[in-house]
Structure formats: structure tokens, C-alpha cells
Design an enzyme around this catalytic site. Structure first.
Site, mmCIF file in Angstrom:
data_model
loop_
_atom_site.group_PDB
_atom_site.id
_atom_site.type_symbol
_atom_site.label_atom_id
_atom_site.label_comp_id
_atom_site.label_asym_id
_atom_site.label_seq_id
_atom_site.Cartn_x
_atom_site.Cartn_y
_atom_site.Cartn_z
ATOM 1 N N ASP A 106 0.362 6.475 -4.152
ATOM 2 C CA ASP A 106 -0.684 6.008 -5.054
ATOM 3 C C ASP A 106 -0.967 7.004 -6.170
ATOM 4 O O ASP A 106 -1.154 6.616 -7.333
ATOM 5 C CB ASP A 106 -1.978 5.749 -4.286
ATOM 6 C CG ASP A 106 -1.939 4.474 -3.462
ATOM 7 O OD1 ASP A 106 -1.021 3.655 -3.675
ATOM 8 O OD2 ASP A 106 -2.827 4.290 -2.614
ATOM 9 N N HIS B 255 0.852 -1.183 0.000
ATOM 10 C CA HIS B 255 0.000 0.000 0.000
ATOM 11 C C HIS B 255 0.893 1.239 0.000
ATOM 12 O O HIS B 255 2.118 1.153 0.108
ATOM 13 C CB HIS B 255 -0.926 0.004 1.218
ATOM 14 C CG HIS B 255 -2.131 -0.871 1.048
ATOM 15 N ND1 HIS B 255 -3.097 -0.623 0.105
ATOM 16 C CD2 HIS B 255 -2.520 -1.999 1.705
ATOM 17 C CE1 HIS B 255 -4.042 -1.557 0.177
ATOM 18 N NE2 HIS B 255 -3.709 -2.403 1.141
#
Length: 395
Positions: free
Chosen positions: A167, A137
Site C-alpha cells: 500500500d 489488499h
């Protein structure tokens, strides 16, 4: 007509990096079909708060995208993809390496059907390398890329960012850039392209200012040791009522304005000094001075015209109401399928001739399935057969 009108994209992504990328492309006019599993939910769909059947976040990230429900493990679903790929010749996916191949819709397979296909894969660690199959992540990519290690206070833990830097800056943005570069290349040569976007690779490249210093001079970036991470007076300062202001007054003309703001023009001898002790002495003066007044008192002192790189740290609710945000029209109303509308964050880039397009908010899985298949040439009987076989999910 958007600036990317004519681009047709199949979007197999979930969560944040891929959906944000295809949202930007859709905002610019590309036609995006979001291919969704009818058996596996996108977690962002249930992220509070909800607005009807989907969350505000999901409705935002998937605006202007039509939704096609497909169980990709069924052969009939592959037939649908093979048919669509003849026209929707840009694919973006976010599975782990090899998954699209195992499903029978990988790059080499689709390339046989449409040699001009542009196929973009976003993963945490890329298609090759020892970590290629590892889960991750945002926080993991920042860690392995070396960025988190010097994004903290000295002797304290790194701080989780409020926005997903890896991200978005490491996944979404490079994917958009790469896809548009590949579209340009295809326009020049007729050649398609496979694109491997590794979020960790892109975050590693964001170490541009201080990673370069290590590679050339062996200078390890450390917490609160650099010009831009707290080793200088460039920092955040607490007010009397526990709010904060950012001070980025690096250039001499801005330092002069900062020193005037805090009431002593002569302090520029400290602020402009290259000696670490002088810098820290000036920083301590700023810490003490900012704590002498409340947030609103500092706002009053700054007024509307202060041009010295000092700004309030706003809550998001305050940012939404800021005159500059309003003037830039950064909040827009997007139509919902029920006839109402939803406030959303706008596309951030302004073109002189083709403004961003906001067709509708993100919808429930499969909302447009029948419409999309009819457009692709499947008749009602075939669509019903597909439904009976469960490729759109359970009836």
C-alpha cells in the site's frame, strides 16, 4: 510556506494508500480538500484507539486536510466538483476503474473544464489488464507480484508484514512521485496528465535485486536462499530472553567488527567465505552466541559507538524513545480543532528552507464543507439549497 505551497488537490481516497500520499503532499504545503461520502464511512476512522470522534490513525493520515462532505451520486455534488476543479487542479482517487466516470467526474469530463488537470488513479491492479476490476489488499498485491513467495522461512508460510509495504511503497510513494513529476511537466509545457498507479505494478518493480536474476539467468528466488532473505548470516538472532537483534554486517570491515563483538576475530574466515556450508556454519555460531546473553547484555556490549550493522529489534514504544528518533524529531505535536494537540509521526524528509507543516489533525466528515463552498463562490442561499437536497448527508 511549505515547499509545495500553491498546489491545490482534491482527494477522493479512503483507507491507506491515497490518504498517506495526500498527507505527505499536505505536509509539504499543498492545500488538500478531502472529499468524503456522508453515507459511507472510511474504516480507518474507527480503528482503535479513538481520540475524540475519530481514531488516532484517521487523525494522523488526514492531518492538514479540510473535509468536504459530498454525496457524489447527486447532480448538485457534481456542480461543486466542477466549480472546485477550476482551482483545485490535481485530483487523486482510489475507486475501482470506471467509477469516477460513472459518477460524472472522470478525467475526460474534468479535462473539458480544466485542460491542465492532473488526475491520479491509485488501484490494486491498474486501469487495464484482466484483474483491473478485482478487489485486493496489501497481502494480495505482494502475493501476485512474486514478493511474498521468497519472504519466508524455508518450508514455512510467508509472514504478514507489520507495515503495509504494498500500500505504501507500491501505492502512496509512486503516486506522490508521479504527481510531482506531472506538476513539473505541466510547468514546462502547460499540459495536464492522467496517471495510472497500479500497486501491484509498483510492488513487482520492487523485485529489483533478485527478480532481475531470474529474468537474466533463470534463478528463481526461493525462501532462505538469497543474500538478504536468510540464505546468508544477514538475519535476525534471538537472545537469551527471547528478544532479537538484526545483523546486517555484509561488508568485510563490518564482518571484522561482528567477529570481534562475539569474541573470535578468526571467524572472519567463515563469515567472508562464499561457500554455502561455511556461511551456514557461521550462522549457527551466531545463533548460539546471541542466545548466551540477554537483550540488555548485548546492548551494553554494543554501547553507543558500535559501527558494524548490528541493531536491536525494538518495540515501537522503544523506538519512540530512542535518542536518534528524538534527535530527528520524528514525533510531533499537531493541533486539534478543540484547541488541544495530538502526538503524531512526523513527515520524514527535511528541507533546508521549508520545513513540514502540520495545520491540524484529521477531522470528522464535512467539518469544512460550508467554508470550502463559500470560498468556491457559492452563496449562503445556494449552500442551504444543497443541504436541503442532501448532498452533504442527512441534516
Amino acid at each position: 510556506m511549505g515547499i509545495l505551497t500553491g498546489l491545490k488537490i482534491l482527494d477522493f481516497t479512503t483507507l491507506l494508500p491515497g490518504p498517506f500520499a495526500t498527507m505527505m503532499l499536505a505536509d509539504m504545503g499543498a492545500e488538500v480538500i478531502k472529499v468524503e461520502s456522508p453515507t459511507r464511512d472510511d474504516l480507518t476512522k474507527h480503528l482503535p484507539p479513538m481520540d475524540g470522534e475519530v481514531s488516532a490513525a484517521f487523525a494522523h493520515l488526514n492531518r492538514s486536510k479540510r473535509s468536504l462532505a459530498l454525496d457524489l451520486k447527486k447532480d448538485e455534488a457534481k456542480e461543486v466538483v466542477y466549480q472546485l476543479i477550476q482551482e483545485y487542479d490535481i485530483v487523486i482517487e482510489q475507486f475501482r476503474p470506471g467509477v469516477m466516470d460513472r459518477l460524472g467526474i472522470g478525467y475526460e469530463t474534468l479535462k473539458q473544464i480544466n485542460p491542465k488537470i492532473i488526475f491520479c488513479s491509485i488501484t490494486g491492479y491498474g486501469q487495464i489488464g484482466p484483474l483491473r476490476h478485482r478487489a485486493g489488499h496489501d497481502i494480495n498485491y505482494l502475493s501476485l507480484a512474486g514478493a511474498a513467495s521468497y519472504s519466508s522461512r524455508k518450508g514455512q508460510a510467508p509472514v504478514p508484514a507489520g507495515i503495509q509495504v504494498a500500500d505504501l511503497a507500491g501505492g502512496s510513494m509512486p503516486a506522490v512521485i508521479a504527481i510531482l513529476a506531472a506538476v513539473y511537466h505541466r510547468g514546462q509545457t502547460g499540459e495536464g496528465q492522467y496517471i495510472d498507479v497500479s500497486i501491484t505494478d509498483s510492488v513487482f518493480s520492487l523485485n529489483a535485486l533478485f527478480g532481475s536474476g531470474y529474468l537474466v539467468g533463470g534463478m528463481e528466488p526461493e525462501p532462505e536462499s538469497l543474500l538478504l532473505n536468510g540464505g546468508h548470516f544477514y538475519d535476525y538472532y534471538e537472545t537469551k530472553d527471547h528478544r532479537y537483534f538484526s545483523v546486517g554486517s555484509l561488508e568485510p570491515q563490518f564482518q571484522a567488527k561482528l567477529c570481534n563483538l562475539i569474541g573470535d576475530p578468526n571467524l572472519i574466515t567463515l563469515s567472508s567465505s562464499e561457500r554455502k556450508d561455511d556461511q551456514q556454519a557461521f550462522k549457527q555460531i551466531l545463533i548460539k552466541t546471541f542466545k548466551e546473553k540477554t537483550f540488555n547484555e548485548w546492548l551494553d556490549l554494543l554501547g553507543d559507538d558500535f559501527d558494524g550493522c548490528v541493531e536491536p529489534v525494538l518495540h515501537f514504544s522503544e523506538s519512540v524513545e530512542h535518542p536518534h528518533v528524538k534527535a530527528r524529531e520524528l514525533v510531533v505535536s499537531v493541533p486539534k480543532t478543540d484547541g488541544e494537540s495530538q502526538k503524531q509521526i512526523a513527515f520524514p524528509i527535511k528541507f533546508s528552507t521549508q520545513p513540514a507543516q502540520y495545520r491540524f489533525t484529521g477531522v470528522q466528515t464535512g467539518y469544512h464543507s460550508e467554508e470550502i463552498l463559500k470560498e468556491a463562490g457559492f452563496n449562503k442561499e445556494t449552500i442551504n439549497e444543497f443541504a436541503d437536497k442532501g448532498i452533504f448527508g442527512k441534516k
